[in-house]
Motif scaffolding. Structure first.
Motif, PDB file in Angstrom:
ATOM      1  N   GLN A   8     -10.790  26.884   9.905  1.00 54.94           N
ATOM      2  CA  GLN A   8      -9.721  26.329   9.542  1.00 54.94           C
ATOM      3  C   GLN A   8     -10.609  25.145   8.582  1.00 54.94           C
ATOM      4  N   THR A   9     -11.750  25.252   9.084  1.00 58.39           N
ATOM      5  CA  THR A   9     -13.119  23.771   8.787  1.00 58.39           C
ATOM      6  C   THR A   9     -13.572  25.162   7.440  1.00 58.39           C
ATOM      7  N   GLY A  10     -13.799  26.014   7.875  1.00 56.16           N
ATOM      8  CA  GLY A  10     -15.065  27.210   6.961  1.00 56.16           C
ATOM      9  C   GLY A  10     -13.806  27.349   6.146  1.00 56.16           C
ATOM     10  N   ALA A  11     -12.665  27.612   6.082  1.00 53.07           N
ATOM     11  CA  ALA A  11     -11.463  27.606   4.977  1.00 53.07           C
ATOM     12  C   ALA A  11     -11.755  26.080   4.018  1.00 53.07           C
ATOM     13  N   ALA A  12     -11.474  25.402   4.916  1.00 55.44           N
ATOM     14  CA  ALA A  12     -11.520  23.247   3.462  1.00 55.44           C
ATOM     15  C   ALA A  12     -12.524  23.746   3.214  1.00 55.44           C
ATOM     16  N   ASP A  13     -14.130  24.260   3.580  1.00 53.35           N
ATOM     17  CA  ASP A  13     -15.135  23.684   2.633  1.00 53.35           C
ATOM     18  C   ASP A  13     -14.999  25.479   1.514  1.00 53.35           C
ATOM     19  N   ALA A  14     -14.769  26.034   1.873  1.00 53.12           N
ATOM     20  CA  ALA A  14     -14.703  26.955   1.277  1.00 53.12           C
ATOM     21  C   ALA A  14     -13.563  26.626  -0.371  1.00 53.12           C
ATOM     22  N   ALA A  15     -12.793  26.227   0.161  1.00 54.48           N
ATOM     23  CA  ALA A  15     -11.359  25.612  -0.626  1.00 54.48           C
ATOM     24  C   ALA A  15     -12.162  24.173  -1.749  1.00 54.48           C
ATOM     25  N   TRP A  16     -12.772  23.514  -0.729  1.00 56.83           N
ATOM     26  CA  TRP A  16     -13.215  22.379  -1.735  1.00 56.83           C
ATOM     27  C   TRP A  16     -14.161  23.403  -2.354  1.00 56.83           C
ATOM     28  N   ALA A  17     -15.457  23.901  -2.390  1.00 58.80           N
ATOM     29  CA  ALA A  17     -16.110  24.298  -2.975  1.00 58.80           C
ATOM     30  C   ALA A  17     -15.241  25.051  -4.387  1.00 58.80           C
ATOM     31  N   LYS A  18     -14.374  25.725  -4.092  1.00 62.55           N
ATOM     32  CA  LYS A  18     -13.970  26.179  -4.968  1.00 62.55           C
ATOM     33  C   LYS A  18     -13.555  25.066  -6.537  1.00 62.55           C
ATOM     34  N   THR A  19     -12.573  24.743  -5.495  1.00 63.90           N
ATOM     35  CA  THR A  19     -12.343  23.350  -6.522  1.00 63.90           C
ATOM     36  C   THR A  19     -13.371  22.457  -7.109  1.00 63.90           C
ATOM     37  N   GLN A  20     -14.294  22.428  -6.631  1.00 63.74           N
ATOM     38  CA  GLN A  20     -15.352  21.688  -7.410  1.00 63.74           C
ATOM     39  C   GLN A  20     -15.812  22.536  -8.190  1.00 63.74           C
ATOM     40  N   THR A  21     -15.901  23.659  -8.022  1.00 65.73           N
ATOM     41  CA  THR A  21     -16.722  25.096  -9.056  1.00 65.73           C
ATOM     42  C   THR A  21     -16.005  24.723 -10.063  1.00 65.73           C
TER      43      THR A  21
END
Length: 87
Positions: A8-21
């Protein structure tokens, strides 16, 4: 349970990275669109018959065309990022 928390943390990090990108890409497109609009005005304002000004007008038009191409490329990257599944 620990591995689920990591997933879940990995998915959250990926979602955050996607949002920032996406935010960065959208900012870049907005900046390029603003530059293109300014260059269009400058091109129109320099529509004289002087050779020097004509050369400057062509340079401005080339810059505006380049900004349009770059904005198009960034929009493509934005679409690619939007299609990334982070769940």
């Amino acid at each position: 349970m620990h591995s689920l928390a990591l997933a879940q943390t990995g998915a959250a990090d990926a979602a955050w990275a996607k949002t920032q990108t996406l935010a960065a890409l959208r900012s870049a497109v907005e900046a390029l669109d603003d530059a293109r609009a300014s260059l269009a005005v400058l091109t129109a304002d320099t529509d004289w018959h002087s050779d020097g000004v004509r050369a400057m007008q062509h340079s401005l038009e080339d810059l505006r065309r380049g900004a349009r191409i770059e904005a198009s490329e960034i929009r493509s990257r934005e679409s690619e990022v939007e299609r990334i599944d982070v769940s």
